[in-house]
Design an enzyme around this catalytic site. Sequence first.
Site, PDB file in Angstrom:
ATOM      1  N   CYS A 121      46.911  81.338 -46.137  1.00  0.00           N
ATOM      2  CA  CYS A 121      46.334  80.669 -47.288  1.00  0.00           C
ATOM      3  C   CYS A 121      45.692  79.402 -46.684  1.00  0.00           C
ATOM      4  CB  CYS A 121      46.981  80.625 -48.378  1.00  0.00           C
ATOM      5  SG  CYS A 121      48.609  79.382 -48.312  1.00  0.00           S
ATOM      6  N   SER A 152      54.210  78.965 -56.842  1.00  0.00           N
ATOM      7  CA  SER A 152      53.317  79.734 -56.176  1.00  0.00           C
ATOM      8  C   SER A 152      53.864  80.150 -54.748  1.00  0.00           C
ATOM      9  CB  SER A 152      51.970  79.384 -56.053  1.00  0.00           C
ATOM     10  OG  SER A 152      51.664  78.501 -55.030  1.00  0.00           O
ATOM     11  N   GLY A 154      56.425  82.012 -52.641  1.00  0.00           N
ATOM     12  CA  GLY A 154      57.387  83.116 -53.044  1.00  0.00           C
ATOM     13  C   GLY A 154      58.555  82.966 -51.888  1.00  0.00           C
ATOM     14  N   PRO A 155      59.547  83.705 -51.982  1.00  0.00           N
ATOM     15  CA  PRO A 155      60.663  83.636 -50.908  1.00  0.00           C
ATOM     16  C   PRO A 155      60.072  84.022 -49.315  1.00  0.00           C
ATOM     17  CG  PRO A 155      60.762  85.611 -52.322  1.00  0.00           C
ATOM     18  CD  PRO A 155      59.966  84.582 -52.620  1.00  0.00           C
ATOM     19  N   ARG A 158      58.624  80.466 -48.016  1.00  0.00           N
ATOM     20  CA  ARG A 158      59.628  79.620 -47.889  1.00  0.00           C
ATOM     21  C   ARG A 158      60.411  79.948 -46.769  1.00  0.00           C
ATOM     22  NH1 ARG A 158      60.270  76.580 -52.527  1.00  0.00           N
ATOM     23  NH2 ARG A 158      59.308  77.239 -54.425  1.00  0.00           N
ATOM     24  N   ASN A 160      59.216  81.307 -44.122  1.00  0.00           N
ATOM     25  CA  ASN A 160      58.301  81.452 -42.933  1.00  0.00           C
ATOM     26  C   ASN A 160      57.504  80.161 -42.714  1.00  0.00           C
ATOM     27  OD1 ASN A 160      58.785  84.325 -41.568  1.00  0.00           O
ATOM     28  ND2 ASN A 160      58.665  84.784 -43.802  1.00  0.00           N
ATOM     29  N   ASN A 271      45.966  79.065 -53.650  1.00  0.00           N
ATOM     30  CA  ASN A 271      46.588  79.761 -52.264  1.00  0.00           C
ATOM     31  C   ASN A 271      46.573  80.941 -52.230  1.00  0.00           C
ATOM     32  OD1 ASN A 271      48.628  78.683 -54.189  1.00  0.00           O
ATOM     33  ND2 ASN A 271      50.168  79.513 -52.638  1.00  0.00           N
TER      34      ASN A 271
END
EC number: 1.2.1.10
Length: 298
Positions: A121, A152, A154-155, A158, A160, A271
């Site tokens: 993004c 916004s 996601g796991p 976070r 990566n 994003n």
Amino acid sequence: MAIVGSGNISTDLLYKLLRSDWLEPRWMVGIDPQSEGLARARKLGLETTHEGVDWLLAQPEKPDLVFEATSAYVHRDAAPKYEAAGIRAIDLTPAAVGPAVIPPANLRQHLDAPNVNMITCGGQATIPIVYAVSRVVEVPYAEIVASVASVSAGPGTRANIDEFTKTTSRGVETIGGAKRGKAIIILNPADPPMIMRDTIFCAIPEDADRDAIAQSIHDVVKEVQSYVPGYRLLNEPQFDDPSLNSGGQALVTTFVEVEGAGDYLPPYAGNLDIMTAAATKVGEEIAKETLSVAGGTR
């Protein structure tokens, strides 16, 4: 065409594809029978399955094009299967099996690629600006800072962050045209959530044509706005003379924000919206090129 994945990004993508004059979504493929995305797709008239990619590939009629928004490891496994079946793929995961594409910068170069990747993004939002500057003057160094609403992210994002920064930094160089690039992502915990905001620093020659650079930036912003209406400059590009703070380089600094269209994801998730909008743009251009080569019209 088919959407592989049935999460938030896939669902937002579906709404964009349904508006397209060039793309006709027919299948949505997931792995969770209780998926809200699959339920929505069924209500909208798509064929759906929770049996994964192998189900899609076993169908007597196969899609010409697949948009995949699953995970990197899933796409790396599926990509060779798509290619063997003659299916083009637009990859919204970090797998990067095929070349990374930023529509204003290098889409035309990769219209015949069997698999293209939508990078990140932050890359979709900032690399167009670096490209706008580098097509006018040499850019020895560019740095981008992407700030996104924490809710916004996601796991996958976070987990990566390092991969995000490396991939985006590489794109700043290889697609944006900077000799050296750096990327930083900030997860903004503000509540209510803030929309995506990005800062792009480009080192430029002291005697650079500032008017030409500013015009190039405005031209590229308009190009991005053609598929992401919520993409906008926060103010005019700012030029600074060489200083010790900038390592003796002149600088142009550009501030942009990205507001989502609110198709499925909330407007603050610009994003994510820029990823689905850019993927739709790439798919449409591939469809146009395919029809043109085949001598057809739409």
